[in-house]
Design an enzyme around this catalytic site. Structure first.
Site, PDB file in Angstrom:
ATOM      1  CB  CYS A 245      97.577 111.370  41.710  1.00  0.00           C
ATOM      2  SG  CYS A 245      96.232 110.179  41.630  1.00  0.00           S
TER       3      CYS A 245
ATOM      4  CG  HIS B 294      95.418 107.652  45.977  1.00  0.00           C
ATOM      5  ND1 HIS B 294      94.169 107.150  45.729  1.00  0.00           N
ATOM      6  CD2 HIS B 294      95.677 108.505  44.944  1.00  0.00           C
ATOM      7  CE1 HIS B 294      93.697 107.665  44.595  1.00  0.00           C
ATOM      8  NE2 HIS B 294      94.584 108.507  44.113  1.00  0.00           N
TER       9      HIS B 294
END
Ligand code: NAD
Length: 336
Positions: A141, A220
Site C-alpha cells: 500500500c 498512513h
C-alpha cells in the site's frame, strides 16, 4: 475471455479484491478460501462466493458449523486460471510452489519480497513489463502510494532525489491483537524497506525512506521531499497529478485537515466499506521552493492496492495491452 479467479486468504485485502473482481466484466471469482469457519466465511457464502477450506484438516469444523464448502485449496486451484494470494505476509514462498504445481498463474501482495516472483507491479509505471507474466507481486500500500505520485513526476519533469517519511498506522481497524497503544515506533534501519521497494516498479529512481508506526488505524501519511530535475512550479506539479488516475486532491481549506476527516469524507461518499482507493494529496500542502517539492499524502492501506490487483490480472492475461485502458475499465467498474 472470462478469467477465472481464485482468492486464497479472504481477509482485509482478499475480500476487497474478491468484490472488485466480481465487479469486472472480463473476470469472475470461482472461489475463496478461509482457514476457519468465521463470520467472514459465512458472509462470503451469503455473497454467493463458493467457499473452500485452506487447511484441509479443518473441513470438519466448517461442516460442524453448517457452512457449505466445496473442497480444499487443491480443489479450488483445479478450477481457476489465476490465484490471488492474500494470505498473511511471508506465506508466499510455500504457496508459490503449490500454484506452480497446479499450473495456475498467481498474484502476491506486498507482504512478500520482490525476489519471490522477480516481478513487481504498479498499473501506472510498469503494466507493459508484466504482459503475459505467470507470477507477479503487487507492491504494498505504501509503495503503491509513493509510485502513484512520484512516477508521473519522474516521467514528465524528472527527479534527482526523493526523501520520504512514512508515518504508518499501527494496525488495521479490525485488528484487536497488536499495538502500538501508547508508543511511536521508529524503523531504525535506513532506508526503510519502502524506498528499495519503490525501485522495483520505478527502476533508477533515487529514493531514501524512513518510517515510524503510530497509534492510529485509519490511514498512513507520507511526508515527501523531491528534488526535481527541472525547475517546475507548484501549478505544474498539481496539473500533472490532476491528470493522474487514482490521485485525489483534498484540502485543508475544505475542512479536510486530518486522516480522520478523509475517512469521514469516504463514509459520506458511501463507497463500499468506506474505502478510499485513491491516494489523497493535500492540494494546499504542495509547495515547490527553489526546485524542491514538498507534499503530504494519505494512503488508505486497506484498499489502495485493490485496483492494481485487477489491472495486474489484465496484464498477465493480456486482456488489454494498454495500461490506461485497463485503469479506466477498473475505475469505471469500481466507481473510483
Ligand atoms: P489479513 O490477516 O487481514 O488476511 C489474511 C487472511 O488469510 C486471513 O483471513 C487469514 O485467516 C487467512 N490465512 C491465514 N493463513 C492462511 C493459509 N495458510 N491459507 C489461506 N489463508 C490463510 O491480512 P491482509 O491485511 O489482508 O494482508 C494480506 C497481504 O496483503 C499481506 O501480504 C499484506 O502484507 C498485504 N497488504 C496488506 C495491507 C494492509 O494494510 N492490510 C495493505 C497492502 C498489502
Amino acid at each position: 475471455m472470462t478469467v477465472r479467479v481464485a482468492i486464497n486468504g479472504y481477509g482485509t485485502i482478499g475480500k476487497r479484491v474478491a468484490d472488485a473482481v466480481q465487479a469486472q466484466e472480463d473476470m469472475t471469482v470461482v472461489g475463496v478460501t478461509k482457514t476457519r469457519p468465521t463470520f467472514e466465511a459465512r458472509l462470503a457464502l451469503e455473497k454467493g462466493f463458493d467457499l473452500f477450506v485452506a487447511i484441509r484438516d479443518n473441513i470438519p469444523k466448517f461442516e460442524a458449523s453448517g457452512l457449505r464448502v466445496c473442497g480444499d485449496l487443491d480443489a479450488l486451484l483445479g478450477k481457476c486460471d489465476v490465484v490471488i494470494d492474500c494470505t498473511p505476509g511471508k506465506m508466499g514462498a510455500q504457496n508459490l510452489d503449490l500454484y506452480k504445481l497446479a499450473g495456475v498463474k498467481s498474484i502476491f501482495q506486498g507482504g512478500e519480497k520482490h525476489d519471490l516472483t522477480g516481478r513487481s507491479f504498479n498499473s501506472l509505471s510498469n503494466y507493459g513489463d508484466n504482459l503475459g507474466a505467470d507470477h507477479v507481486r503487487v507492491v504494498s500500500c505504501n509503495t503503491t502510494g509513493l509510485t502513484r505520485t512520484l512516477y508521473p513526476l519522474h516521467r514528465d519533469i524528472g527527479i534527482d532525489k526523493v526523501y520520504a517519511t512514512m508515518i504508518r498506522r499501527g494496525v488495521d481497524p479490525n485488528d484487536d491483537k497488536k499495538g502500538p497503544m501508547n508508543s511511536i515506533i521508529p524503523v531504525l534501519k535506513v532506508p526503510s524497506h519502502h524506498g528499495p521497494d519503490v525501485k522495483t516498479v520505478i527502476p533508477g529512481l533515487d529514493i531514501d525512506t524512513t518510517a515510524v508506526a503510530v497509534p492510529t488505524t485509519l490511514m498512513h501519511l507520507h511526508s515527501v521531499v523531491v528534488k526535481l530535475r527541472k525547475n517546475a512550479s507548484t501549478e505544474e506539479v498539481l496539473d500533472i497529478w490532476d491528470r493522474t488516475p487514482r490521485v485525489r486532491f483534498v484540502s485543508g481549506e475544505d475542512g479536510i485537515t486530518s486522516t480522520s476527516k478523509i475517512m469521514e469524507m469516504a463514509r459520506d461518499m458511501q463507497t463500499s466499506r468506506s474505502d478510499l482507493m485513491d491516494i489523497a494529496v493535500w492540494k494546499d500542502g504542495v509547495h515547490v521552493i527553489e526546485g524542491t517539492l514538498y507534499y503530504y499524502q494519505a494512503i488508505h492501506q486497506e484498499s489502495d492496492v485493490v485496483p492494481e490487483n485487477i489491472d495486474c490480472i489484465r496484464a498477465m492475461f493480456e486482456l488489454t495491452r494498454n495500461n490506461m485502458e485497463s485503469i479506466l475499465k477498473t475505475n469505471m467498474a469500481l466507481m473510483i
